[in-house]
Design an enzyme around this catalytic site. Sequence first.
Site, short mmCIF file in Angstrom:
data_model
loop_
_atom_site.label_atom_id
_atom_site.label_comp_id
_atom_site.label_asym_id
_atom_site.label_seq_id
_atom_site.Cartn_x
_atom_site.Cartn_y
_atom_site.Cartn_z
N GLY A 1 7.79 -33.35 -27.01
CA GLY A 1 6.88 -31.95 -27.11
C GLY A 1 5.38 -31.97 -27.78
N CYS B 1 10.43 -40.36 -36.33
CA CYS B 1 9.68 -39.82 -35.22
C CYS B 1 10.45 -38.50 -34.71
CB CYS B 1 9.53 -40.75 -34.21
SG CYS B 1 8.74 -40.28 -32.78
N CYS C 1 1.65 -35.48 -18.73
CA CYS C 1 1.32 -36.71 -18.77
C CYS C 1 2.05 -37.65 -17.65
CB CYS C 1 1.26 -37.24 -20.28
SG CYS C 1 0.49 -36.42 -21.43
N GLU D 1 15.75 -35.29 -29.10
CA GLU D 1 15.83 -36.52 -29.76
C GLU D 1 14.91 -36.83 -30.93
OE1 GLU D 1 17.60 -38.95 -25.67
OE2 GLU D 1 15.33 -39.06 -26.24
N CYS E 1 4.71 -40.38 -18.97
CA CYS E 1 5.55 -40.11 -20.10
C CYS E 1 6.76 -39.41 -19.68
CB CYS E 1 4.91 -38.99 -21.12
SG CYS E 1 5.97 -38.57 -22.59
N CYS F 1 8.45 -30.52 -22.59
CA CYS F 1 7.00 -30.35 -22.92
C CYS F 1 6.29 -30.04 -21.78
CB CYS F 1 6.80 -31.82 -23.02
SG CYS F 1 4.94 -32.32 -23.61
N CYS G 1 7.87 -45.02 -27.47
CA CYS G 1 6.91 -43.88 -27.18
C CYS G 1 7.20 -43.62 -25.66
CB CYS G 1 5.73 -44.41 -27.29
SG CYS G 1 4.98 -44.78 -28.91
N LEU H 1 -5.30 -40.56 -26.65
CA LEU H 1 -6.81 -40.71 -26.03
C LEU H 1 -6.52 -41.26 -24.45
CD1 LEU H 1 -9.61 -39.73 -25.97
CD2 LEU H 1 -10.30 -41.86 -26.84
N HIS H 2 -6.17 -42.38 -24.45
CA HIS H 2 -5.96 -43.20 -23.22
C HIS H 2 -6.81 -43.37 -22.38
CE1 HIS H 2 -1.60 -43.09 -24.60
NE2 HIS H 2 -1.46 -41.82 -24.21
N1 SAH Z 1 2.33 -34.62 -27.13
C1 SAH Z 1 1.99 -35.47 -28.31
C2 SAH Z 1 3.19 -36.13 -28.90
C3 SAH Z 1 3.72 -37.23 -28.18
S1 SAH Z 1 3.31 -38.67 -29.06
C4 SAH Z 1 0.91 -36.23 -27.69
O1 SAH Z 1 0.56 -36.59 -26.67
O2 SAH Z 1 0.45 -37.18 -28.77
C5 SAH Z 1 3.90 -39.78 -28.05
C6 SAH Z 1 2.93 -41.04 -27.76
O3 SAH Z 1 3.38 -41.87 -26.98
C7 SAH Z 1 1.64 -40.36 -27.01
O4 SAH Z 1 0.51 -41.11 -27.61
C8 SAH Z 1 1.89 -40.80 -25.62
O5 SAH Z 1 0.43 -40.62 -25.15
C9 SAH Z 1 2.58 -41.96 -25.67
N2 SAH Z 1 3.38 -42.24 -24.55
C10 SAH Z 1 3.72 -41.39 -23.59
N3 SAH Z 1 4.34 -42.07 -22.93
C11 SAH Z 1 4.33 -43.47 -23.08
C12 SAH Z 1 4.75 -44.51 -22.36
N4 SAH Z 1 5.79 -44.62 -21.37
N5 SAH Z 1 4.67 -45.97 -23.01
C13 SAH Z 1 3.93 -45.90 -24.21
N6 SAH Z 1 3.34 -44.87 -24.81
C14 SAH Z 1 3.71 -43.49 -24.14
#
Ligand code: SAH
Length: 349
Positions: free
Chosen positions: A165, A107, A118, A94, A121, A114, A339, A221-222
């Site tokens: 990914g 995007c 996480c 997508e 996600c 992936c 996201c 980072l989170h």
């Molecule tokens: N793998 C890469 C690219 C993905 S970017 C990365 O981790 O950076 C997607 C972004 O959305 C990342 O910052 C990820 O942590 C965030 N993300 C993933 N799941 C999410 C969710 N359910 N709600 C909000 N942000 C989320």
Amino acid sequence: MQTEKKDIRALTKEQLRDFFVAQGDKAFRGNQVYEWLWNKGAHSFEDMTNIAKVTRNLLEEHFVINHIKVDQMQRSADGTVKNAVRLHDDLVVESVLIPTETRTTACVSSQVGCSLDCNFCATARLKRMRNLNPDEIYDQVVAIDNESRLYYDRPLSNIVFMGMGEPLMNYNNVLKAIDKITSPEGLGMSPKRITVSTSGVPKMIKKLADDEVKFKLAVSLHSAIDEVRSGIMPFSAKFPLKDLRESLEYWYSKTKSRITYEYVVWKGINDRKEDIDALVKFCKYVPSKVNLIEYNPIDDGEFQQANPEAIDNYIKALEQNGIVVVVRRSRGKDIDAACGQLANKNEAV
Ligand code: SAH
């Protein structure tokens, strides 16, 4: 013996020139074919009308031309567009077009599924099927650029590698795609308008710095506390924050480019004072800014967006310490385009 035909669009112009020389033809033929593939968007060798029939047959014997196909396009009430993109082997990724007053951002995905895990996600639930090829990444951008012109009357202004990914786990192909996107023979976009987002793979961040890339870097980072971070991003147990920090210091020393930290605040997970203090401290290591991302629920409620007060506390603490913080509202939630929501929901895979 029938050998498998190669995707001709995976070849550089140099490689195409070499192919023709090896076949006893002129290197210049490579330029002509390259132009057909990239500037004129040929979908078949038959289309290449100024190339002799015998040469077209030769190409047909050795290569295929793969193009992506936008299978389904959904438009959100807020103007966000999501494409389900079918690849030559029928897998689907997508990509999303995000319009604002001043920008249109693509995007794009870098892998099918992936390999990371996480917990918050949706893409992580699809196992990694394969890496995307450079042309498959490039084609997603072109498709979004066309939609941007069609629906918003302006070309694409920015690209973020925040789709499906982990871009740094498909390093070479992502860099090749960006080369094409930024080259005058491709879209001629400035690398400053491209952001690669990584969940934080220290070795590859250092490699980016060594390769002197000119695009921007974002890190998901989170949490700036190891135990919390590895609790929600289990793979990160292998990459402790001290290694991540060291790689980011190296990145900055080489590129002088500020890092963006992506950060979601969840109730009961990272909404305590010590979480905030740890983030503030982490942000001071390297020039950086923080994007606070709204959580997009993907399931049963293990993760919940923190209370507004907790978010306010983050903002106050960061601002008091002179760190730029931006709150990012979700876009395209109604069509699962926000996201972390990309998971081929409409696909019967
Ligand atoms: N793998 C890469 C690219 C993905 S970017 C990365 O981790 O950076 C997607 C972004 O959305 C990342 O910052 C990820 O942590 C965030 N993300 C993933 N799941 C999410 C969710 N359910 N709600 C909000 N942000 C989320």
